[in-house]
Design a protein around this motif. Structure first.
Motif, PDB file in Angstrom:
ATOM      1  N   CYS A   1      34.589  53.469  38.862  1.00 22.28           N
ATOM      2  CA  CYS A   1      35.100  52.289  38.956  1.00 22.28           C
ATOM      3  C   CYS A   1      33.656  51.223  39.244  1.00 22.28           C
ATOM      4  O   CYS A   1      32.894  51.672  39.946  1.00 22.28           O
TER       5      CYS A   1
ATOM      6  N   GLU B   1      37.755  43.684  38.469  1.00 23.07           N
ATOM      7  CA  GLU B   1      37.335  45.032  38.311  1.00 23.07           C
ATOM      8  C   GLU B   1      36.845  45.227  36.962  1.00 23.07           C
ATOM      9  O   GLU B   1      37.513  45.229  35.820  1.00 23.07           O
ATOM     10  N   ALA B   2      35.471  45.535  36.706  1.00 26.20           N
ATOM     11  CA  ALA B   2      34.913  45.582  35.477  1.00 26.20           C
ATOM     12  C   ALA B   2      35.012  46.786  34.804  1.00 26.20           C
ATOM     13  O   ALA B   2      35.368  46.961  33.518  1.00 26.20           O
ATOM     14  N   VAL B   3      35.233  47.962  35.536  1.00 23.16           N
ATOM     15  CA  VAL B   3      35.513  49.041  34.944  1.00 23.16           C
ATOM     16  C   VAL B   3      36.700  50.096  36.038  1.00 23.16           C
ATOM     17  O   VAL B   3      36.597  49.686  36.975  1.00 23.16           O
ATOM     18  N   LYS B   4      37.616  50.406  35.114  1.00 19.81           N
ATOM     19  CA  LYS B   4      38.871  51.048  36.040  1.00 19.81           C
ATOM     20  C   LYS B   4      38.923  52.491  35.731  1.00 19.81           C
ATOM     21  O   LYS B   4      39.513  52.861  34.693  1.00 19.81           O
TER      22      LYS B   4
ATOM     23  N   GLY C   1      33.420  46.534  29.088  1.00 21.28           N
ATOM     24  CA  GLY C   1      32.742  47.266  30.175  1.00 21.28           C
ATOM     25  C   GLY C   1      31.974  48.322  29.676  1.00 21.28           C
ATOM     26  O   GLY C   1      31.515  49.104  30.612  1.00 21.28           O
TER      27      GLY C   1
ATOM     28  N   THR D   1      28.481  47.850  31.484  1.00 21.15           N
ATOM     29  CA  THR D   1      28.747  48.245  33.015  1.00 21.15           C
ATOM     30  C   THR D   1      28.783  49.675  33.020  1.00 21.15           C
ATOM     31  O   THR D   1      27.972  50.303  33.983  1.00 21.15           O
TER      32      THR D   1
ATOM     33  N   GLY E   1      37.968  47.472  30.643  1.00 24.71           N
ATOM     34  CA  GLY E   1      37.334  48.274  31.689  1.00 24.71           C
ATOM     35  C   GLY E   1      38.022  49.788  31.858  1.00 24.71           C
ATOM     36  O   GLY E   1      37.772  50.530  32.456  1.00 24.71           O
ATOM     37  N   THR E   2      38.950  50.110  30.856  1.00 29.77           N
ATOM     38  CA  THR E   2      39.673  51.116  30.652  1.00 29.77           C
ATOM     39  C   THR E   2      39.425  51.984  29.548  1.00 29.77           C
ATOM     40  O   THR E   2      39.264  51.427  28.676  1.00 29.77           O
TER      41      THR E   2
END
Lengths: 370, 347
Positions: free
Chosen positions: B27, B34-37, B58, B61, B228-229
């Motif tokens: 994350c 939240e850029a990456v989840k 993302g 990131t 981000g997912t």
């Protein structure tokens, strides 16, 4: 260690591959030296002074002869005859002439009678330099005319004997220390400020950060490279500026060594300060915007152009923490006074400690990640 | 939207190969954003793995966390057996990174650029010269060795960046949009070079791209990232098969009516209809030939004229749009100043 040298190598190669940048970074201080040195340092000559003679007596003629002697020799002013005081005053006001001397009626008679004779001088005091020069010149003439024709064998008045420790220092020479410091500042501003942030914005630092280089290697590599560039700049301007200003002392081995030490210490101090200011900056416009502001904040309170004792207290406080103050003081002590190590040891100590301190503060602030 | 996520590299082309990169519940948060989840995937040794996603999804990131450029908020990324959070220097020694921007020094020659990076990576003096020769040879830039970088074209500069990333013989190669800004010829040249490097150097590669063709041609497996997912992961074939409809029929009616979309949806085998422009539709179907016939018959029965009709297999474009949707991505991102290109610089 090799990684640190790789950073230095990269910075130096880039520096030497950019001749335009190098020339331009040296050009500003040289131009300042030549233009400001010649603009502010010269004697005032060729002004025009009106003479309104209401007396026409022998003492008035004596005054005219004194004026003619000035015009023929030191050439501070030449004389123009005016018919009346009103016209002369109006022409001083409009700038047609620079001053007017009024010789009143019965001036000669009052001189012979020793009855408080007076000469009038109208000056344009909005121009401080010209008016002060003319006032000084006129006062010298009046003093000379007041002197008795036959001097006493033993002088009864108090005389001030002035001993000048150094040969005449013209303004060009006086400005040289500032020019050397300015060259180092510009080098640091361009190399340590603008190019450093440009590299960050272009992603060059991103390239560094994915290598196993440590934070210290990166910080020291960048700062040593910056200090080398500033040192080279200081040496170049020190030599070129000395030639322009006619200061041969710079080629004396001990003076050279002292100058080199000051330039290195100054480069470390300026570079450390710049690194601290830029360590968290990402926007390339910031160092460009700061260039002029920093120049004013650092250069003028340093006493480079005017003695710090004449400053208000708050400006004197600024000058105490300003590395320019110590660099310029040191350069003056070496170049103009041959003061030796004793005269510059305080400056060397301050600059070195200042450089190390700013670097120590900046290092933890430097981010090893984006 | 159903995600076709097959995180096991063993099921793709990398069967039974050791894992080079393992990302577990990673994350990245910037304040409340939240850029990456919680992303999970792994990459097998020798695999070319693609991260696909729209702008702001993302991808960068993710790649920056794996390359130690930004700290991980939670979760972990293991690269060549090293945790990026605990052993960043060990990770940096075994990876090569090609950033999105062209960052080689333009005033330096190719050899100087490579030499400086070899030193930064700690390549011993004895190996440095050989490595530089090898990588220049690999990217076909040997004869430009002494040229200043600013004299190279954009494609050549990108190849230099690739050489720079390889100069220390990394095991894993990260490429952030390696062909962005290149013309089609240069792009194909870079693809060929990456394929050659993969086979000759047994490199594991992880690349981000938004060129579907690039991902299709280069990658053994692809992960589609959105908001981000991870929304889909698999081989290109698996991903194409994951989208209902084996074929895409593109039909252009002479006249636009509101009923076309509804009528097309009701045809046998049609799984989805995507309106493209007035009278123009992309129809995903399980049988291209059957749907084509039905469309022709439908148009004839209504007395409408068809301007064009074509059938093609499902592409990664369809997969991408299927998983990420069609809305423009204009979320506000952290403002980052980027320098305008230097005069005369290649894009």
């Amino acid at each position: 260690m090799n990684r640190m040298f790789a950073i230095i190598e990269r910075e130096m190669r880039k520096f030497f591959r950019s001749p335009t940048l190098m020339i331009m970074s040296l050009m500003l201080p040289i131009l300042q030296l030549i233009i400001i040195g010649n603009a502010f340092g010269g004697k005032i000559v060729g002004t025009h002074v009106a003479v309104v003679d209401h007396d026409h007596g022998p003492q008035a003629v004596k005054v005219r002869e004194a004026f003619d002697a000035v015009a023929a020799n030191i050439k501070t002013f030449t004389v123009v005859d005016y018919p009346n005081e009103v016209e002369a005053r109006e022409d001083v006001r409009t700038g047609k002439i620079d001053a007017a001397v009024i010789i009143p009626e019965h001036y000669s008679r009052r001189v012979y009678a020793q009855d408080a004779p007076q000469l009038g001088l109208i000056v344009d005091n909005s121009d401080l330099f010209t008016s002060a020069t003319l006032e000084g010149e006129m006062q010298s003439l009046v003093d000379a005319m007041n002197a008795p024709q036959v001097q006493d064998r033993l002088s009864k008045s108090i005389a001030l004997e002035i001993v000048e420790l150094y040969p005449y220092v013209n303004y060009l020479k006086y400005l040289l220390p500032m020019t050397v410091a300015l060259a180092m500042y510009i080098s640091v501003m361009i190399g340590g400020g603008m190019l450093y942030i440009d590299d960050k914005a272009r992603g060059v630092h991103e390239g560094y950060l994915v290598t196993p280089i440590t934070k210290l290697e990166l910080v020291f590599g960048l700062n040593i490279a910056g200090a080398i560039k500033a040192t080279l700049s200081g040496i170049s301007i020190g030599v070129i500026g000395s030639l322009i200003a006619g200061l041969g002392v710079v080629f004396h081995p001990m003076i050279m060594l002292q100058m080199l030490c000051l330039i290195i210490a100054g480069s470390i101090a300026f570079n450390g300060m710049m690194f601290l200011l830029m360590v968290r900056v990402d926007d390339p416009l910031v160092p460009r915007a700061m260039f002029g502001v920093l120049n004013v904040l650092l250069l003028y309170p340093s006493g480079a152009m005017y003695p710090t004792v004449s400053f208000p207290k708050w400006m004197q406080a600024m000058s105490v923490v300003d590395p320019f103050t110590y660099a310029i003081h040191g350069f003056k002590a070496v170049l103009l006074k041959d003061g030796g190590w004793i005269a510059i040891r305080g400056d060397l100590a301050f600059l070195t400690i200042f450089g190390i301190a700013t670097l120590l503060i900046a290092t933890p602030l430097f981010k090893r990640t984006l | 939207m159903s995600a076709a996520i097959n995180q096991n590299p063993g099921n793709g082309n990398g069967a039974a190969r050791p894992v080079a990169i393992a990302v577990e519940n990673i994350c990245k948060r910037y304040g409340d954003f939240e850029a990456v989840k919680s992303v999970n995937f792994s990459v097998a040794e020798g695999e070319i793995f693609g991260l696909l996603g729209p702008n702001g999804a993302g991808k960068s990131t993710l790649i920056r966390m794996m390359t130690t450029l930004i700290p991980v908020t939670s979760g972990k990324a293991i690269v060549a057996g090293h945790n990026v959070a605990d052993d960043p220097d060990d990770v940096r020694r075994v990876i090569g990174v090609i950033p999105q921007a062209l960052t080689s020094d333009q005033d330096l020659t190719l050899e100087e650029n490579l030499s400086i990076y070899a030193k930064l990576y700690g390549v011993p003096r004895a190996e440095r010269e050989k490595n530089i020769n090898d990588v220049l040879e690999a990217v076909d830039l040997t004869k430009w060795r002494d040229a200043q970088t600013k004299t190279l074209s954009g494609g050549m500069r990108r190849r230099l960046e690739i050489a720079r990333g390889l100069v220390h013989n990394p095991k894993i190669f990260f490429l952030d949009e390696p062909t962005t800004g290149l013309d089609p010829v240069s792009r194909i040249a870079v693809w060929e070079m990456l394929n050659k490097l993969k086979s000759t150097r047994n490199l594991t590669m992880l690349l981000t791209t938004h060129y579907m063709e690039e991902a299709d041609k280069l990658c053994d497996r692809i992960a589609i990232v959105d908001h981000g997912t991870l929304v889909a992961l698999g081989t290109p074939v698996e991903l194409k098969n994951s989208v209902a409809g084996a074929n895409v029929v593109e039909v252009h009616f002479d006249r636009e009516t509101e009923e076309w979309e509804e009528r097309l949806t009701k045809l046998e085998g049609v799984t989805s209809v995507q309106p493209e422009s007035a009278g123009f539709y992309r129809v995903l179907t399980t049988s291209g030939s059957k749907t084509t016939m039905q469309i022709v018959e439908l148009a004839a029965s209504l007395g409408e004229t068809l301007t064009s009709l074509s059938v093609q297999n499902t592409t990664l474009d369809d997969v991408f749009i299927h998983y990420t949707g069609r809305q423009l991505r204009d979320e506000q991102v952290k403002p980052v100043f980027t320098m305008p290109p230097r005069p005369g610089a290649q894009p």
